[in-house]
Enzyme design. Structure first.
Site, PDB file in Angstrom:
ATOM      1  N   LYS A   1     -17.455   2.783   6.630  1.00  0.00           N
ATOM      2  CA  LYS A   1     -17.104   3.815   7.651  1.00  0.00           C
ATOM      3  C   LYS A   1     -16.847   5.434   6.178  1.00  0.00           C
ATOM      4  O   LYS A   1     -17.603   6.008   6.158  1.00  0.00           O
ATOM      5  CB  LYS A   1     -15.474   3.621   7.597  1.00  0.00           C
ATOM      6  CG  LYS A   1     -15.567   2.780   8.889  1.00  0.00           C
ATOM      7  CD  LYS A   1     -13.815   2.710   9.578  1.00  0.00           C
ATOM      8  CE  LYS A   1     -12.613   2.179   8.270  1.00  0.00           C
ATOM      9  NZ  LYS A   1     -13.021   0.564   8.055  1.00  0.00           N
TER      10      LYS A   1
ATOM     11  N   ARG B   1      -5.852   3.757  13.200  1.00  0.00           N
ATOM     12  CA  ARG B   1      -6.134   2.562  13.607  1.00  0.00           C
ATOM     13  C   ARG B   1      -5.168   1.429  14.195  1.00  0.00           C
ATOM     14  O   ARG B   1      -5.578   0.533  14.270  1.00  0.00           O
ATOM     15  CB  ARG B   1      -5.593   2.184  11.790  1.00  0.00           C
ATOM     16  CG  ARG B   1      -6.681   2.094  11.195  1.00  0.00           C
ATOM     17  CD  ARG B   1      -6.779   1.844   9.642  1.00  0.00           C
ATOM     18  NE  ARG B   1      -7.244   1.376   8.879  1.00  0.00           N
ATOM     19  CZ  ARG B   1      -8.263   1.650   7.903  1.00  0.00           C
ATOM     20  NH1 ARG B   1      -7.622   2.959   7.204  1.00  0.00           N
ATOM     21  NH2 ARG B   1      -8.676   0.766   7.602  1.00  0.00           N
TER      22      ARG B   1
ATOM     23  N   ARG C   1     -18.602  -4.542  -4.292  1.00  0.00           N
ATOM     24  CA  ARG C   1     -17.782  -3.701  -4.036  1.00  0.00           C
ATOM     25  C   ARG C   1     -17.582  -3.759  -5.219  1.00  0.00           C
ATOM     26  O   ARG C   1     -15.828  -4.587  -5.866  1.00  0.00           O
ATOM     27  CB  ARG C   1     -17.036  -2.792  -2.613  1.00  0.00           C
ATOM     28  CG  ARG C   1     -16.627  -1.691  -2.728  1.00  0.00           C
ATOM     29  CD  ARG C   1     -16.387  -1.512  -1.069  1.00  0.00           C
ATOM     30  NE  ARG C   1     -14.591  -2.330  -0.963  1.00  0.00           N
ATOM     31  CZ  ARG C   1     -14.404  -1.671   0.183  1.00  0.00           C
ATOM     32  NH1 ARG C   1     -15.169  -0.665   1.206  1.00  0.00           N
ATOM     33  NH2 ARG C   1     -13.252  -2.345   1.187  1.00  0.00           N
TER      34      ARG C   1
ATOM     35  N   ARG D   1     -10.992  -2.869  -5.818  1.00  0.00           N
ATOM     36  CA  ARG D   1     -10.134  -2.161  -5.790  1.00  0.00           C
ATOM     37  C   ARG D   1      -8.914  -3.462  -5.131  1.00  0.00           C
ATOM     38  O   ARG D   1      -8.678  -4.421  -5.240  1.00  0.00           O
ATOM     39  CB  ARG D   1     -10.258  -1.886  -4.058  1.00  0.00           C
ATOM     40  CG  ARG D   1     -10.579  -0.664  -4.025  1.00  0.00           C
ATOM     41  CD  ARG D   1     -11.447  -0.193  -2.138  1.00  0.00           C
ATOM     42  NE  ARG D   1     -10.367  -0.200  -1.464  1.00  0.00           N
ATOM     43  CZ  ARG D   1     -10.871  -0.020   0.717  1.00  0.00           C
ATOM     44  NH1 ARG D   1     -11.601   0.350   0.900  1.00  0.00           N
ATOM     45  NH2 ARG D   1      -9.981  -0.031   1.252  1.00  0.00           N
TER      46      ARG D   1
ATOM     47  N   ARG E   1      -6.181  -7.526   6.043  1.00  0.00           N
ATOM     48  CA  ARG E   1      -6.171  -6.672   5.907  1.00  0.00           C
ATOM     49  C   ARG E   1      -7.414  -7.360   7.394  1.00  0.00           C
ATOM     50  O   ARG E   1      -7.062  -5.995   9.130  1.00  0.00           O
ATOM     51  CB  ARG E   1      -7.347  -5.616   5.296  1.00  0.00           C
ATOM     52  CG  ARG E   1      -6.692  -4.882   4.720  1.00  0.00           C
ATOM     53  CD  ARG E   1      -7.395  -4.863   3.192  1.00  0.00           C
ATOM     54  NE  ARG E   1      -8.555  -3.751   2.867  1.00  0.00           N
ATOM     55  CZ  ARG E   1      -9.093  -4.279   2.630  1.00  0.00           C
ATOM     56  NH1 ARG E   1      -9.802  -4.763   1.958  1.00  0.00           N
ATOM     57  NH2 ARG E   1     -10.489  -2.577   2.583  1.00  0.00           N
TER      58      ARG E   1
HETATM   59  P1  AMP Z   1      -9.517   2.319   3.883  1.00  0.00           P
HETATM   60  O1  AMP Z   1     -10.067   2.572   2.453  1.00  0.00           O
HETATM   61  O2  AMP Z   1      -9.251   2.936   5.154  1.00  0.00           O
HETATM   62  O3  AMP Z   1      -9.636   0.186   3.685  1.00  0.00           O
HETATM   63  O4  AMP Z   1      -7.547   2.095   3.608  1.00  0.00           O
HETATM   64  C1  AMP Z   1      -6.962   1.147   3.313  1.00  0.00           C
HETATM   65  C2  AMP Z   1      -5.140   0.856   3.059  1.00  0.00           C
HETATM   66  O5  AMP Z   1      -4.948   2.331   2.837  1.00  0.00           O
HETATM   67  C3  AMP Z   1      -5.675   0.339   4.494  1.00  0.00           C
HETATM   68  O6  AMP Z   1      -5.651  -1.318   4.338  1.00  0.00           O
HETATM   69  C4  AMP Z   1      -4.216   0.607   4.964  1.00  0.00           C
HETATM   70  O7  AMP Z   1      -3.215   0.248   3.964  1.00  0.00           O
HETATM   71  C5  AMP Z   1      -4.067   1.759   4.319  1.00  0.00           C
HETATM   72  N1  AMP Z   1      -4.916   2.732   5.312  1.00  0.00           N
HETATM   73  C6  AMP Z   1      -5.928   4.309   5.305  1.00  0.00           C
HETATM   74  N2  AMP Z   1      -6.168   3.797   7.142  1.00  0.00           N
HETATM   75  C7  AMP Z   1      -4.438   3.822   8.020  1.00  0.00           C
HETATM   76  C8  AMP Z   1      -3.825   4.421   9.378  1.00  0.00           C
HETATM   77  N3  AMP Z   1      -4.599   5.346   9.897  1.00  0.00           N
HETATM   78  N4  AMP Z   1      -3.125   3.556   8.899  1.00  0.00           N
HETATM   79  C9  AMP Z   1      -1.928   3.126   8.481  1.00  0.00           C
HETATM   80  N5  AMP Z   1      -2.639   2.659   7.230  1.00  0.00           N
HETATM   81  C10 AMP Z   1      -3.784   2.842   6.400  1.00  0.00           C
END
Ligand code: AMP
Length: 211
Positions: free
Chosen positions: A15, A88, A125, A158, A169
């Site tokens: 993404k 999400r 990653r 990360r 996740r």
């Molecule tokens: P990402 O970088 O998109 O993989 O997001 C990393 C983490 O940020 C996720 O595993 C959640 O803990 C938090 N996060 C990101 N987007 C959301 C969202 N829309 N709602 C809730 N938590 C989020």
């Protein structure tokens, strides 16, 4: 042209990578709650520290932290937005529809990637501690000690890419995010895209949807 694009998909579906390419090609701004929270944590802000209680374990952060970030971003970016990692959950999708007034998003692009590929991508990653961008040891980096190709910063894993957080996740994705597939399908906004292949190959599949 479709200018309000949601990128949906499991962790490591690509993404963030595709959002960056869309932004470069078409000029819409990217809004990525995950990237914002990582930046806030690096800067040691209250928001970053509070959110890390959830994100560090692979859980979704509460809407009380996420929705104000989205409202801020949407107040600035009226020309078009790529949503990387939002919504999400179905309640977040309903909130987004409200934030966008009568218009709603133009497309929800689902990046399809199977579980083995996800695990492999996450294992390979690394993310930059300075600019926050992610890179793959399979694609862009020669070794784990390489500097960030973008800004020369240090690359690290990360915090939520460890195996336990990744499993959490994936569970969050299956329980809370997958229902969005039906949500957008019912509104004729869902576009399924094969997320396997090089970033360029995947981008060529998405381009046609946006144009
Ligand atoms: P990402 O970088 O998109 O993989 O997001 C990393 C983490 O940020 C996720 O595993 C959640 O803990 C938090 N996060 C990101 N987007 C959301 C969202 N829309 N709602 C809730 N938590 C989020």
């Amino acid at each position: 042209m479709r200018r309000r694009i949601i990128l949906l998909g499991p962790p490591a579906a690509g993404k963030g990578t595709q959002a960056e390419k869309l932004q470069l090609q078409f000029g819409m701004k990217t809004t990525s709650p995950g990237a914002i929270l990582r930046l806030e944590l690096r800067e040691g802000t209250e928001l970053g520290i509070e959110a890390d209680r959830y994100t560090g374990k692979g859980q979704l952060a509460p809407d009380s932290l996420i929705l104000p970030m989205l409202r801020n971003a949407l107040a600035r970016d009226t020309e078009g937005v790529i949503f990387d990692g939002f919504p999400r959950t179905v309640p977040q999708a309903v909130a987004l529809d409200e934030m966008l007034g009568g218009h709603g998003p133009d497309a929800a692009v689902l990046l399809d990637v199977d579980l083995d590929e996800i695990r492999d991508r996450v294992m390979h990653r690394l993310a930059c501690t300075d600019c926050g961008r992610s890179f793959s040891l399979r694609l862009q980096l020669e070794c784990a000690l390489a500097p960030c190709p973008q800004c020369g910063g240090a690359l690290v894993r990360r915090g939520d890419d460890d195996p336990a957080a990744l499993e959490q996740r994936m569970a969050e994705y299956a329980a809370k995010t997958e229902p969005l597939i039906n949500y957008y399908e019912a509104r004729n906004l869902l576009f399924r895209v094969d997320g396997c292949g090089t970033p360029e190959e995947v981008f060529s599949r998405i381009e046609g949807i946006v144009k």
